[in-house]
Design an enzyme around this catalytic site. Structure first.
Site, PDB file in Angstrom:
ATOM      1  N   ARG A  58       0.685  -1.490   0.184  1.00 49.29           N
ATOM      2  CA  ARG A  58      -0.230  -0.102  -0.425  1.00 49.29           C
ATOM      3  C   ARG A  58       1.079   1.100   0.039  1.00 49.29           C
ATOM      4  O   ARG A  58       0.235   2.557  -0.259  1.00 49.29           O
ATOM      5  CB  ARG A  58      -1.116  -0.266   1.385  1.00 49.29           C
ATOM      6  N   GLY A  85      -7.187  -5.029  12.947  1.00 46.52           N
ATOM      7  CA  GLY A  85      -8.064  -6.108  13.154  1.00 46.52           C
ATOM      8  C   GLY A  85      -8.539  -5.717  14.126  1.00 46.52           C
ATOM      9  O   GLY A  85      -8.453  -5.055  15.119  1.00 46.52           O
ATOM     10  N   ALA A 128      42.697  44.808  -3.930  1.00 46.96           N
ATOM     11  CA  ALA A 128      41.579  44.498  -4.891  1.00 46.96           C
ATOM     12  C   ALA A 128      41.692  42.868  -5.679  1.00 46.96           C
ATOM     13  O   ALA A 128      42.909  44.223  -6.430  1.00 46.96           O
ATOM     14  CB  ALA A 128      40.291  44.994  -5.568  1.00 46.96           C
TER      15      ALA A 128
HETATM   16  C1  UD1 Z   1      -2.565  -6.047  10.691  1.00 42.28           C
HETATM   17  C2  UD1 Z   1      -2.998  -7.168  12.304  1.00 42.28           C
HETATM   18  C3  UD1 Z   1      -4.097  -6.567  11.838  1.00 42.28           C
HETATM   19  C4  UD1 Z   1      -3.625  -5.330  13.193  1.00 42.28           C
HETATM   20  C5  UD1 Z   1      -2.501  -4.574  12.074  1.00 42.28           C
HETATM   21  C6  UD1 Z   1      -1.908  -3.754  13.060  1.00 42.28           C
HETATM   22  C7  UD1 Z   1      -2.649  -9.327  11.542  1.00 42.28           C
HETATM   23  C8  UD1 Z   1      -3.119 -10.865  10.470  1.00 42.28           C
HETATM   24  N1  UD1 Z   1      -3.339  -8.359  11.126  1.00 42.28           N
HETATM   25  O1  UD1 Z   1      -2.358  -5.937   9.827  1.00 42.28           O
HETATM   26  O2  UD1 Z   1      -5.180  -7.078  13.206  1.00 42.28           O
HETATM   27  O3  UD1 Z   1      -4.706  -4.190  13.755  1.00 42.28           O
HETATM   28  O4  UD1 Z   1      -1.795  -4.707  12.055  1.00 42.28           O
HETATM   29  O5  UD1 Z   1      -0.738  -2.389  12.516  1.00 42.28           O
HETATM   30  O6  UD1 Z   1      -1.944 -10.165  11.587  1.00 42.28           O
HETATM   31  N2  UD1 Z   1       5.255  -8.876   8.210  1.00 42.28           N
HETATM   32  C9  UD1 Z   1       5.475 -10.119   7.856  1.00 42.28           C
HETATM   33  N3  UD1 Z   1       5.299 -11.135   6.884  1.00 42.28           N
HETATM   34  C10 UD1 Z   1       4.280 -11.537   6.481  1.00 42.28           C
HETATM   35  C11 UD1 Z   1       3.755  -9.649   6.668  1.00 42.28           C
HETATM   36  C12 UD1 Z   1       3.608  -9.136   7.237  1.00 42.28           C
HETATM   37  O7  UD1 Z   1       6.596 -10.105   8.598  1.00 42.28           O
HETATM   38  O8  UD1 Z   1       3.837 -12.332   5.925  1.00 42.28           O
HETATM   39  C13 UD1 Z   1       5.537  -7.768   8.944  1.00 42.28           C
HETATM   40  C14 UD1 Z   1       5.201  -6.989   7.405  1.00 42.28           C
HETATM   41  O9  UD1 Z   1       6.320  -6.632   7.111  1.00 42.28           O
HETATM   42  C15 UD1 Z   1       4.812  -5.582   9.296  1.00 42.28           C
HETATM   43  C16 UD1 Z   1       3.810  -6.333  10.191  1.00 42.28           C
HETATM   44  O10 UD1 Z   1       3.754  -7.899   9.730  1.00 42.28           O
HETATM   45  O11 UD1 Z   1       5.319  -4.934   9.673  1.00 42.28           O
HETATM   46  C17 UD1 Z   1       2.112  -6.261  10.529  1.00 42.28           C
HETATM   47  O12 UD1 Z   1       2.068  -6.516   7.909  1.00 42.28           O
HETATM   48  P1  UD1 Z   1       0.657  -5.637   7.448  1.00 42.28           P
HETATM   49  O13 UD1 Z   1       0.358  -6.009   6.213  1.00 42.28           O
HETATM   50  O14 UD1 Z   1       0.735  -4.693   7.825  1.00 42.28           O
HETATM   51  O15 UD1 Z   1      -0.931  -5.687   8.319  1.00 42.28           O
HETATM   52  P2  UD1 Z   1      -1.759  -5.278   8.706  1.00 42.28           P
HETATM   53  O16 UD1 Z   1      -2.677  -5.622   7.242  1.00 42.28           O
HETATM   54  O17 UD1 Z   1      -1.692  -4.034   8.968  1.00 42.28           O
HETATM   55 MG    MG Z   2       0.115  -2.541   8.725  1.00 46.74          MG
END
Ligand code: UD1
Ligand code: MG
Length: 460
Positions: free
Chosen positions: A16, A146, A428
């Site tokens: 995003r 979430g 100068a």
């Molecule tokens: C996540 C939570 C959501 C919470 C929100 C808070 C889950 C499923 N959802 O959603 O409940 O309200 O954060 O900000 O956990 N990451 C990995 N590996 C992956 C995917 C993500 O390490 O395969 C890491 C990302 O780099 C990031 C974090 O996990 O730092 C959160 O991932 P992101 O995709 O931002 O989750 P949200 O949609 O924000």
């Molecule tokens: Mg996030």
């Protein structure tokens, strides 16, 4: 409470953000999200600090190591999801036997996460005796997060992602911050059987909470300060969070006795220090380890990057990097001080003056249109407008030394290496190629020719 491991999730792309750079390497107030979260988590002294990487893994791992060389890097495989990230981390951390004690998990896209909030979460977890505690917060607009689902007695049941939630779940304002504390044994069980049976087809870490509940008590601790746990998923959220954070930083300095005329256009990074009665005019960027002394005036439209500005100095419409500016010195407007300068008390670097590695004595003035690089100037010397130290021969940089009480005429050229003694006056337009002894006058021949009645060709 001793932390056996902290796991920071940094494997996601951050789609995003629409960026060629992984999300966690974007910056807020001069530091990457990852750096900020690692700093806060490190303050809890976990036995192991693990960072999970996958998208641009080498780049993210290198950044993590540069912030803390002891970090353990975990490579997430191609299966996506926060739950998968923790499965990969736990598999690696338990290679040589099961972990015991407590494990902290934090997303890395929450740049304002602070050690204080984490300490309170840990203390709550310990007191409650729960096997798992999720850090939550209450948001006016919970869109995208979430939701924390509780039963009628207020016990935490599970977390539902925005995309999987029904309308009554969407109405909940308490959200998951993506920070959790788990007892290690319980965590291992809770993540064992995750599946991707959800709207995003990912292994959700949030599902582990429901499983954990079946094996032991699960609790939630609400962070009192929503800003400290806000996640950044896109550029609008980044701008809003950076602005809110900066407003707080400005407010802090105003409470300490600093005048900030327009906090909306003044950007101050966290490691900056400002003494009372300093005045910051609009359009300033105060960055790095900048230090501003009592009663100094900075701006408008000035960028200070790890600059040290002593008391009563003025810096207007300038860019100053890694430079020390002495008490009551005057800089600007439109002055460019590159790294390595030391300007004495009541000295001056005026309009359209550029300096690099210049040492300027007390009371010495370089008022107009000059370049002073790799040079030492004594005290109470005055440099005429348009004077240049020619420090570069195309291969090497050379040094210029000019003594104290020297009067340099306008438009001089000092061809380095060259040394000029104290109490010298230069004519100068002089081109000074050879050393000049103290208490002398130097000028170089510059014959003036007049051609009477001359006209340009097109007028003839
Ligand atoms: C996540 C939570 C959501 C919470 C929100 C808070 C889950 C499923 N959802 O959603 O409940 O309200 O954060 O900000 O956990 N990451 C990995 N590996 C992956 C995917 C993500 O390490 O395969 C890491 C990302 O780099 C990031 C974090 O996990 O730092 C959160 O991932 P992101 O995709 O931002 O989750 P949200 O949609 O924000
Ligand atoms: Mg996030």
């Amino acid at each position: 409470m001793a932390l056996s491991a902290a796991i920071i999730l940094a494997a996601g792309e951050g789609t995003r953000m629409r960026s060629s750079k992984p999300k966690v390497l974007h910056t807020l107030a001069g530091k990457t999200f990852l750096n900020r979260v690692m700093n806060s988590v490190s303050a809890l002294n976990p036995d192991t600090l693990a960072v999970v990487v996958h998208y641009q893994a080498e780049r993210v791992a290198a950044a993590a190591r540069s912030y803390d060389e002891r970090v353990t890097i975990v490579n997430q495989d191609d299966i996506p999801g926060t739950g998968r990230a923790v499965q990969c981390a736990m598999a690696q951390l338990q290679e040589h036997g099961a972990l015991d004690g407590v494990v902290l998990i934090a997303a890395s896209d929450m740049p304002l996460l602070d050690a204080d909030t984490l300490n309170r979460l840990l203390a709550f977890h310990e007191q409650s005796g729960n096997g798992a505690t999720v850090l939550t917060t209450i948001l006016d607009d919970p869109t995208g997060y979430g939701r924390i689902i509780r039963d009628s007695e207020g016990n935490v049941l599970r977390i539902v992602e925005q995309k999987d939630a029904n309308s009554s779940e969407l109405a909940v304002h308490e959200v998951n911050t993506s920070v959790y504390v788990f007892d290690a044994m319980l965590l291992a069980e809770a993540i064992a059987n995750l599946n991707s049976d959800n709207a995003q087809g990912e292994f959700y870490l949030t599902d582990a909470l429901e499983t954990a509940k079946a094996h032991g008590a699960v609790g939630a601790f609400a962070a009192s300060d929503p800003l400290s746990v806000e996640g950044v998923n896109d550029r609008m959220q980044l701008a809003a969070l950076a602005k809110a954070h900066n407003a707080r930083v400005c407010e802090h300095w105003m409470r300490e006795g600093v005048t900030i005329l327009d906090p909306d256009t003044t950007w101050i990074e966290d490691d900056v220090r400002i003494a009372r009665d300093a005045v910051i005019l609009p359009g300033c960027f105060l960055q790095g380890h900048t230090v501003i002394g009592e009663g100094a005036e900075v701006g408008p439209y000035t960028t200070l990057i790890s600059a040290v500005i002593d008391a009563e100095a003025h810096v207007e419409r300038s860019r100053v990097q890694k430079t020390h500016i002495g008490r009551a010195a005057n800089i600007g407007p439109w002055t460019y001080l590159r790294p390595g300068n030391d300007l004495g008390e009541e000295s001056k670097a005026g309009a359209f003056v550029e300096m690099k590695k210049a040492h300027i004595g007390n009371g010495t003035k370089v008022p107009h249109l000059s370049y002073v690089g790799d040079a030492d100037l004594g005290e109470h010397t005055n440099i005429g407008g348009g004077t240049i130290t020619a420090n570069y021969d195309g291969v090497h940089k050379h040094h210029t030394t000019i003594g104290s009480n020297v009067h340099v005429g306008a438009g001089n050229l000092f061809v380095a290496p060259v040394e000029v003694g104290d109490d010298v006056t230069t004519g100068a337009g002089s081109v000074v190629r050879h050393d000049v002894p103290a208490e002398s006058m130097v000028y170089s021949e510059n014959t003036q020719h007049v051609v009477e009645g001359w006209k340009p060709e097109w007028e003839r």
